[in-house]
Write a protein that holds these residues in place. Structure first.
Motif, mmCIF file in Angstrom:
data_model
loop_
_atom_site.group_PDB
_atom_site.id
_atom_site.type_symbol
_atom_site.label_atom_id
_atom_site.label_comp_id
_atom_site.label_asym_id
_atom_site.label_seq_id
_atom_site.Cartn_x
_atom_site.Cartn_y
_atom_site.Cartn_z
ATOM 1 N N VAL A 37 0.798 -1.181 0.043
ATOM 2 C CA VAL A 37 0.157 -0.042 0.032
ATOM 3 C C VAL A 37 0.646 1.234 0.209
ATOM 4 N N LYS A 38 1.889 1.403 -0.951
ATOM 5 C CA LYS A 38 2.818 2.338 -0.685
ATOM 6 C C LYS A 38 2.109 3.482 -2.043
ATOM 7 N N ALA A 39 2.675 4.800 -1.518
ATOM 8 C CA ALA A 39 2.400 5.535 -2.006
ATOM 9 C C ALA A 39 1.217 5.477 -2.493
ATOM 10 N N ALA A 41 -1.327 3.880 -1.455
ATOM 11 C CA ALA A 41 -2.475 2.445 -2.373
ATOM 12 C C ALA A 41 -2.308 3.043 -3.826
ATOM 13 N N TYR A 42 -0.991 3.008 -3.890
ATOM 14 C CA TYR A 42 -1.032 3.130 -5.747
ATOM 15 C C TYR A 42 -1.709 4.389 -5.527
ATOM 16 N N GLY A 43 -1.618 5.244 -5.738
ATOM 17 C CA GLY A 43 -2.156 6.704 -6.041
ATOM 18 C C GLY A 43 -3.764 6.881 -5.842
ATOM 19 N N ASN A 135 20.108 -5.468 -7.877
ATOM 20 C CA ASN A 135 21.088 -4.913 -8.197
ATOM 21 C C ASN A 135 20.137 -3.070 -7.851
ATOM 22 N N ARG A 136 19.192 -3.448 -6.476
ATOM 23 C CA ARG A 136 18.430 -1.811 -6.181
ATOM 24 C C ARG A 136 18.874 -1.873 -4.756
ATOM 25 N N LEU A 137 18.330 -3.187 -3.854
ATOM 26 C CA LEU A 137 18.684 -2.856 -2.150
ATOM 27 C C LEU A 137 18.840 -3.962 -2.196
ATOM 28 N N SER A 164 13.047 -11.563 -0.941
ATOM 29 C CA SER A 164 14.031 -11.128 -2.891
ATOM 30 C C SER A 164 13.162 -10.114 -3.755
ATOM 31 N N HIS A 165 13.219 -9.660 -4.415
ATOM 32 C CA HIS A 165 12.241 -8.902 -5.638
ATOM 33 C C HIS A 165 12.969 -8.875 -7.064
ATOM 34 N N LEU A 166 11.582 -9.809 -7.073
ATOM 35 C CA LEU A 166 12.232 -9.689 -9.604
ATOM 36 C C LEU A 166 12.022 -8.580 -10.276
ATOM 37 N N CYS A 205 7.577 -13.297 -4.700
ATOM 38 C CA CYS A 205 6.405 -13.173 -5.640
ATOM 39 C C CYS A 205 5.901 -11.131 -5.462
ATOM 40 N N ASN A 206 6.319 -10.516 -6.652
ATOM 41 C CA ASN A 206 5.106 -9.235 -6.602
ATOM 42 C C ASN A 206 4.080 -9.811 -7.760
ATOM 43 N N THR A 207 3.238 -8.856 -7.997
ATOM 44 C CA THR A 207 1.950 -9.415 -8.613
ATOM 45 C C THR A 207 2.283 -11.191 -9.414
ATOM 46 N N SER A 208 2.870 -9.639 -10.715
ATOM 47 C CA SER A 208 3.052 -10.654 -11.960
ATOM 48 C C SER A 208 4.111 -11.794 -11.614
ATOM 49 N N VAL A 221 3.229 -13.756 -0.384
ATOM 50 C CA VAL A 221 3.324 -13.158 -1.029
ATOM 51 C C VAL A 221 3.358 -11.804 -1.630
ATOM 52 N N ARG A 222 3.695 -10.505 -2.229
ATOM 53 C CA ARG A 222 4.140 -9.139 -1.469
ATOM 54 C C ARG A 222 2.911 -8.273 -3.068
ATOM 55 N N CYS A 223 1.496 -8.350 -2.977
ATOM 56 C CA CYS A 223 1.395 -7.347 -4.543
ATOM 57 C C CYS A 223 0.591 -6.409 -3.739
ATOM 58 N N GLY A 224 0.758 -5.216 -5.330
ATOM 59 C CA GLY A 224 0.596 -3.911 -5.268
ATOM 60 C C GLY A 224 -0.555 -3.901 -6.322
ATOM 61 N N ILE A 225 0.388 -3.449 -8.051
ATOM 62 C CA ILE A 225 -0.786 -3.479 -8.844
ATOM 63 C C ILE A 225 -2.300 -4.301 -9.038
ATOM 64 N N GLY A 226 -2.117 -5.777 -8.500
ATOM 65 C CA GLY A 226 -3.072 -6.862 -8.904
ATOM 66 C C GLY A 226 -3.822 -5.743 -8.221
ATOM 67 N N SER A 351 0.916 1.591 -16.477
ATOM 68 C CA SER A 351 -0.301 1.733 -15.523
ATOM 69 C C SER A 351 0.968 2.385 -14.349
ATOM 70 N N TYR A 352 1.134 1.946 -13.375
ATOM 71 C CA TYR A 352 2.010 2.003 -12.106
ATOM 72 C C TYR A 352 1.803 3.601 -12.295
ATOM 73 N N GLU A 353 3.112 3.874 -12.877
ATOM 74 C CA GLU A 353 2.591 5.831 -13.332
ATOM 75 C C GLU A 353 1.764 6.682 -12.885
HETATM 76 C C1 LIG Z 1 6.166 -2.416 -4.786
HETATM 77 C C2 LIG Z 1 6.423 -3.543 -4.636
HETATM 78 C C3 LIG Z 1 6.156 -4.660 -4.721
HETATM 79 C C4 LIG Z 1 4.677 -5.235 -5.146
HETATM 80 O O1 LIG Z 1 4.687 -4.894 -6.731
HETATM 81 P P1 LIG Z 1 3.413 -5.588 -7.890
HETATM 82 O O2 LIG Z 1 3.479 -5.000 -9.148
HETATM 83 O O3 LIG Z 1 3.038 -3.913 -7.221
HETATM 84 O O4 LIG Z 1 2.809 -6.186 -7.718
HETATM 85 C C5 LIG Z 1 6.155 -6.194 -3.713
HETATM 86 N N1 LIG Z 1 7.919 -5.448 -3.204
HETATM 87 C C6 LIG Z 1 7.955 -4.940 -3.609
HETATM 88 C C7 LIG Z 1 9.881 -5.572 -2.889
HETATM 89 C C8 LIG Z 1 8.170 -3.647 -3.698
HETATM 90 O O5 LIG Z 1 8.554 -2.720 -3.752
#
Ligand SMILES: *Cc1c(COP(=O)(O)O)cnc(C)c1O
Length: 372
Positions: A37-39, A41-43, A135-137, A164-166, A205-208, A221-226, A351-353
């Protein structure tokens, strides 16, 4: 639905239920769900979205920065909240608000332990982030020994999860790279568990990632955009419903003769007898200047009206020469029929932007609050 009489962002909470249930249907029953729900909750609105998801029994929240987590705690959110990108300056605030930091480097680990000890904490939950290719954090695999030896020397913190993050989970041309990231994460997790003799939760995993890599859901799992209705592909977009509609109204219509110009820097010149409509939304509301000069459009009475000339701070002008419309008519910038992803494609962004850009000046209206 009453027609918009000013610029508003309508947020349909029943669409949020739909998206949450759809994403959950992709998971094993025991897999935990973290809602990102950062930013805002995506605006949209982080507080209302988090309150609603908390009612739906979401397991975790994540925000990017400490301040965003403080806002949620101040609004009464009690679900655990992970802070994805904290800075040492925020560590005391994080502890004071029961927020859980992502620990992504040796420096951050040292500093957090220092603060936790100074605050007399015991087993304060932390989440260790590994870099598997974005290679971000994140720590390198070779950082495991340092982490474990630091942890052995303090009772103040406890590792609740490893993650970790894909880098390209939405891109089917990057299957090999994503599989390599999954393999590296598995290896790092196994090594950490063995060397520390602990079993933290794992998440990647993020949404995708959720839709494309069922083998990599791990414990959470960590979902935002979905959640907000976008699936990063035409196929997944069909399974999800955008929760937000950005609407406005026609303030004024001008008849414009051939060779007259419209807007700042006279960026548009009329080619004949034309009609323009002025809309009360500008770059300060999230309509980037890139959408000017015909790159973006709005929808009026079911027809597309291109943005002409430059986007102003508080207004845009659109070409309505071929549209039957009048002052006071509703204007759609995006909704579930005219997706933000279509608009972002025309401006070569994502879309995120466009959804996260909708500024706090725009009034939020919530629909279907009671349905859950
Ligand atoms: C923003 C973020 C997510 C969410 O990604 P979506 O593609 O929006 O599902 C998950 N993990 C990390 C570390 C993120 O920064």
């Amino acid at each position: 639905m009453p027609k918009a009489q000013e610029t508003v962002l309508e947020i349909d909470l029943s669409a949020l239920n739909h998206n949450f249930n759809y994403l959950k249907s992709k998971l094993q029953p025991q897999t935990k769900f973290l809602a990102v729900v950062k930013a805002f909750a995506y605006g949209s609105d982080s507080v209302e979205i988090a309150k609603h998801l908390q009612k739906l029994n979401v397991d975790y929240f994540a925000v990017a920065y400490a301040k965003e987590g403080v806002t949620l705690r101040d609004a009464g959110i009690t679900t655990p909240i992970m802070v994805l990108h904290p800075q040492p300056l925020n560590f005391k605030t994080i502890i004071d608000h029961c927020l859980e930091p992502s620990i992504y480097s040796p420096h951050i680990l040292n500093e957090f332990i220092k603060t936790a000890e100074a605050q007399s904490q015991k087993n304060y939950p932390i989440h260790i982030k590994f870099n598997t290719g974005l290679n971000r954090l994140g720590f390198k695999e070779s950082g495991i020994d340092t982490i474990i030896s630091k942890l052995k020397n303090t009772p103040s913190v406890k590792v609740k999860s490893l993650f970790s993050h894909l880098a390209a989970s939405e891109d089917t041309n990057e299957l090999d790279f994503t599989r390599l990231q999954i393999e590296r994460f598995n290896r790092v997790a196994e090594m950490f568990e063995k060397k520390s003799d602990t079993k933290p939760w794992l998440h990647l995993c993020n949404t995708s990632g959720v839709v494309n890599y069922p083998e990599a859901h791990f414990d959470m799992v960590r979902c935002g955009i979905g959640l907000y209705g976008f699936g990063n592909s035409a196929k997944e977009d069909n399974n999800l419903k955008p929760i937000a509609s950005l609407k406005s109204v026609i303030s004024q219509i001008h008849e414009i003769e051939k060779d007259e110009t419209v807007g700042y820097n006279r960026a548009y010149t009329s080619t004949g007898n034309e009609k323009s409509a002025t809309i009360p939304i500008g770059h300060a509301d999230g309509i980037n200047r890139i959408y000017g000069k015909g790159n973006g459009f709005v929808v009026i009475n079911g027809k597309k009206a291109p943005i002409i000339g430059n986007v102003c701070m508080d207004m845009i002008m659109v070409n309505v020469s071929n549209i039957d419309c009048k002052e006071g008519d509703e204007v759609i910038i995006f909704n579930s029929d005219y997706r933000a992803s279509n608009l972002s494609e025309s401006a070569k962004t994502i879309s995120y932007e466009i959804i996260t850009a909708v500024s706090q000046r725009v009034k939020r209206i919530f629909l279907n609050e009671t349905q859950s």
